[in-house]
Design an enzyme around this catalytic site. Structure first.
Site, PDB file in Angstrom:
ATOM      1  N   ASP A   1       1.377  -1.440   0.140  1.00 22.64           N
ATOM      2  CA  ASP A   1      -0.252   0.273   0.254  1.00 22.64           C
ATOM      3  C   ASP A   1       0.347   1.035   0.054  1.00 22.64           C
ATOM      4  O   ASP A   1       1.667   1.139   0.155  1.00 22.64           O
ATOM      5  CB  ASP A   1      -1.204  -0.333   2.133  1.00 22.64           C
ATOM      6  CG  ASP A   1      -2.227   0.699   1.039  1.00 22.64           C
ATOM      7  OD1 ASP A   1      -2.440   1.728   0.300  1.00 22.64           O
ATOM      8  OD2 ASP A   1      -2.833   0.454   1.640  1.00 22.64           O
TER       9      ASP A   1
HETATM   10  C1  BGC Z   1      -4.656   3.251   0.290  1.00 22.16           C
HETATM   11  C2  BGC Z   1      -4.853   2.066  -0.837  1.00 22.16           C
HETATM   12  C3  BGC Z   1      -5.068   2.738  -2.146  1.00 22.16           C
HETATM   13  C4  BGC Z   1      -3.627   3.897  -2.366  1.00 22.16           C
HETATM   14  C5  BGC Z   1      -3.072   4.302  -3.614  1.00 22.16           C
HETATM   15  C6  BGC Z   1      -3.934   4.279  -0.248  1.00 22.16           C
HETATM   16  O1  BGC Z   1      -3.744   5.337   1.105  1.00 22.16           O
HETATM   17  O2  BGC Z   1      -4.733   2.634   1.340  1.00 22.16           O
HETATM   18  O3  BGC Z   1      -6.357   1.342  -1.069  1.00 22.16           O
HETATM   19  O4  BGC Z   1      -5.392   2.126  -3.435  1.00 22.16           O
HETATM   20  O5  BGC Z   1      -3.439   4.707  -1.585  1.00 22.16           O
HETATM   21  O6  BGC Z   1      -3.857   5.713  -4.260  1.00 22.16           O
END
Ligand code: BGC
Length: 765
Positions: A294
């Protein structure tokens, strides 16, 4: 004699194969996953040939993905040197081509970039938020929606989405509930399969499709207290039986990517959890694609108190099975060459991660077709069929929560002046919901606009928010969508009165209430489930006018609406319904369609009941189930699977094909559902089972089949469900494996998780 012996041994073999069915996921990958995850040999060979030519720095680049907001120029040197192999957050095809050109034509090996983005419920054409799509209980609708999202993304130059979000959660305080399938693993698995098929098409690299990235692996939805990013502590039994099934289904459907989660699972951060990312994901589930962290999930191993520094984090993330690092700036993985040189990391481990990323690029056809046709993008983004599909999806996600005295549907001819009031009445952004970064607000049909269009000349529609909803703390998405200035107290009073005035002048009031989109999603947990702000005061003020009134809810989580339900006879749940949301709502309010969605979550009466979910175990006193608090019933406000209709349905004739079967044999359950009312309508027929005894106490009910059917007045349909090993097995904490128990099983079929029509069957040893 010989032939009798032979017959006897064949019979023994057959019996043995039935009596000891091969159930073990823990030790054997499911054949469906093996097939769906297989990587063609020529693709692997091509990736390996490339790896043989790469420097350590180029390898580290292939496992580094950066956020790109704004000016791309600073990113070009890294793309040119091979230090950056993937980007995210670019949605402009011209920009994508510009950067891709640098990668393909100016970098030493010409390896194309992989562009990822959060295509969660649409790109230009916005479908209902995922919890709303889940409320449709309609995998076909989910598949179609995500296929359209994929088409729009691919036409923009995006290759891969960070979706579907498959985090089962039983805590409505958690903001990210809006992004997922709700509380149930069986429903979650069905929707996971559909979403992956929709995004990816028949295979990775199918034209007009993108790679699906189920997330967040795993158990993010069980964060303590519903607080975002907090640790999750779950038992093995919950892990395998509750949290894993949607991911297993996504992998069996061929998902090419998985995103690791932020939080610690039983103390070990998911992004560096070897058991999770290697033993479970790869060895047990058979996942062959690439794992992405993530955002900053590798670097955050340091503040989480796990890694000493970012270099340590990079080694430990990669060694655990996290291939690609997603980072807002300079990736920790840039330190990997040094780790290899110093002997801290085996180069083969880095090669494995690089190979998985290269395989994705090869399968997407990026070496042959790195560029997107900029001239063709707009036609795909604005295809009228996409809007129609978004409308159909929004219609199917509507849940009728209350309809006292048949308050709904409303007559479309009886009212001349309609007031559509409340903070969600005319807000395009909140109609779309979270994870919408490139919205066309002017193309969004709000509730007020939908009603205005539906009633046309016949009525004058006025709208006023009445109340301003604001978070107590700023949203992390403020940089994309700054919150409007807060109303002053005086302004708030003026606005409140303006809404009440609009209601006073109307002969019908539609209240549009709930939560603004920034009240759910990432970093959007709540301690209360009540209607925020002054909304109930507005309800009271309108109620005092004694006008016909109904309520529409736009929100991303279960809400405690008991006080509203006492005041307003008809309540329609619309979630954040997307581009055509207001059209769908108006059609339902005025009876052009009949709402047929069902709640994918239990709605508690109060926060104190959390966690509350239908699939809990029995206690020593099952009869007291509803009375385990003295201050409030322990039953929910609305049960899982619940939703009303403008018509009525009856369930009859439940039957099993065999009352007793041997372990491992399937049972077929049938029942008849009849539309006994006067309107056509949809019913989601739901099948629940309960295993009465065995090697573990099993939940009082578990969903194991569902089908959404459309029935004309008076029409009956026989529905049929097959209960196979997949439905009857469970993961047993004592055996540490999947097991099937001999037992009596109860089966219910009905319209929600309280279904009463019941039969049973026996599984003999
Ligand atoms: C989130 C993810 C997301 C990623 C990219 C993160 O903060 O937890 O679900 O895909 O950001 O935007």
């Amino acid at each position: 004699m010989k032939s009798r012996l032979l017959t006897a041994s064949i019979t023994a073999l057959l019996v043995a194969s039935i009596a000891a069915p091969n159930l073990s996921w823990a030790s054997q990958v499911s054949p469906a996953a093996v097939q769906a995850q297989a990587v063609p040999a020529d693709v692997l060979a091509r990736a390996n040939a490339l790896i043989a030519r790469m420097t350590l720095e180029e390898k580290a680049g292939q496992v580094s993905q950066l956020f790109l907001f704004g000016d791309p120029t600073p990113f070009e040197p890294g793309v040119r040197s091979g230090a950056t192999g993937a980007l995210l957050f670019v949605t402009d095809p011209a920009l994508i081509n510009r950067l891709q050109k640098v990668a393909v034509e100016e970098s030493r090996l010409g390896i194309p970039l992989l562009f990822g983005f959060d295509v969660i419920h649409g790109l230009r054409t916005i479908f209902p938020v995922p919890i709303g799509m889940a409320a449709s209980w309609d995998p076909a609708s989910v598949e179609q929606g995500q296929a359209i999202a994929a088409a729009e993304a691919r036409a923009s130059g995006i290759h891969w989405t960070f979706a579907p979000m498959l985090d089962i959660t039983r805590d409505p305080r958690w903001g990210r509930i809006v992004e997922g399938p709700g509380e149930d693993p069986y429903l979650g698995a069905a929707l996971a399969r559909a979403a992956v098929k929709g995004f990816q098409g028949e295979h990775i690299g199918a034209p007009g499709h993108i790679i699906a990235g189920p997330k967040h692996f795993a158990v993010y939805g069980a964060s303590e207290g519903g607080r975002d990013y907090d640790s999750a502590f779950v038992s093995d039994s919950q892990f395998y039986n509750v949290y894993l099934p949607p991911f297993a289904a996504a992998i069996e459907a061929g998902a090419g990517n998985v995103m690791s989660a932020y939080m610690e699972l039983n103390d070990i951060p998911a992004a560096a959890n070897h058991w999770l990312l290697t033993d479970v994901l790869r060895k047990q589930l058979g996942f062959e694609g690439f794992v992405v962290s993530d955002a900053n999930g590798v670097k955050s191993l340091v503040p989480q108190g796990f890694a000493i520094d970012e270099a340590d984090a990079a080694v430990r993330g990669l060694s655990a099975g996290n291939d690609l690092e997603m980072a807002t700036a300079e990736a920790a993985n840039a330190t990997l060459p040094q780790a290899v040189r110093s002997g801290r990391l085996k180069e083969a481990v880095l090669d494995d991660a690089v190979r998985r990323v290269l395989v994705a690029k090869i399968r997407m056809g990026l070496f042959e077709n790195p560029y997107v046709d900029e001239g063709a993008t707009e036609a795909v983004l604005s295809a009228p069929g996409h809007r129609q599909a978004a409308l159909a999806a929004a219609e199917r996600s509507l849940v009728l929560l209350q309809n006292a005295g048949g308050a709904l549907p409303l007559s479309a001819t009886a009212y001349r002046r309609v007031a559509v009031i409340g903070p969600l009445a005319d807000s395009a952004q909140d109609t779309l919901g979270s994870w919408v970064f490139v919205p066309k607000l002017e193309e969004t049909v709000t509730v007020a606009e939908g009603i205005r269009r539906r009633l046309g000349e016949s009525a004058q529609v006025t709208t006023a928010p009445g109340v301003q909803l604001r978070r107590g703390t700023p949203s992390m998405f403020e940089m994309f969508r700054p919150a409007p200035p807060a109303w002053t107290e005086a302004q708030a009073e003026v606005e409140f009165e303006r809404a009440v005035e609009a209601a006073r002048g109307a002969d019908l009031v539609v209240l549009a209430l709930g939560e603004i989109e920034q009240m759910s999603g990432e970093g959007a947990s709540r301690t209360s489930l009540s209607l925020p702000g002054d909304q109930l005061r507005l309800v009271d003020a309108v109620k005092a006018l004694n006008k016909p009134m109904v309520a529409v809810l736009l929100n991303g989580r279960p809400l405690d609406i008991a006080p509203l339900a006492e005041q307003v006879p008809g309540i329609l749940e619309a979630w954040h319904p997307g581009s055509e949301g207001g059209t769908a709502v108006a059609k339902a309010l005025f009876g052009d369609i009949n709402p047929g969605g069902k709640l994918p979550m239990t709605w508690p009466r109060s926060v104190g009941q959390i966690p509350i979910y239908y699939s809990h175990n029995a206690t020593k006193a099952p009869a007291d189930q509803g009375a385990r608090y003295w201050d409030q019933p322990s039953t929910p406000l609305y049960p899982f699977g619940y939703g009303l209709s403008y018509t009525d349905f009856a369930f009859t004739d439940i039957a099993v094909d065999r009352a007793a079967v041997r372990l491992g044999e399937p049972v077929v359950v049938t029942a008849t559902v009849t539309n006994t009312g006067a309107r056509a309508g949809d019913e989601v027929v739901q099948l629940y089972i309960h295993q009465r005894s065995g090697r573990a106490a099993r939940p009082v009910r578990e969903l194991k089949g569902f089908e959404r059917v459309t029935l004309q007045p008076g029409e009956s349909r026989q529905v049929r469900f097959n209960l196979t090993q997949a439905e009857l097995r469970y993961w047993n904490a004592g055996e540490r494996d999947w097991v099937l128990d001999p037992s009596d099983f109860d089966v219910w079929i009905g319209g929600d998780s309280r279904a009463e029509l019941k039969t049973s069957f026996t599984v003999a040893p």
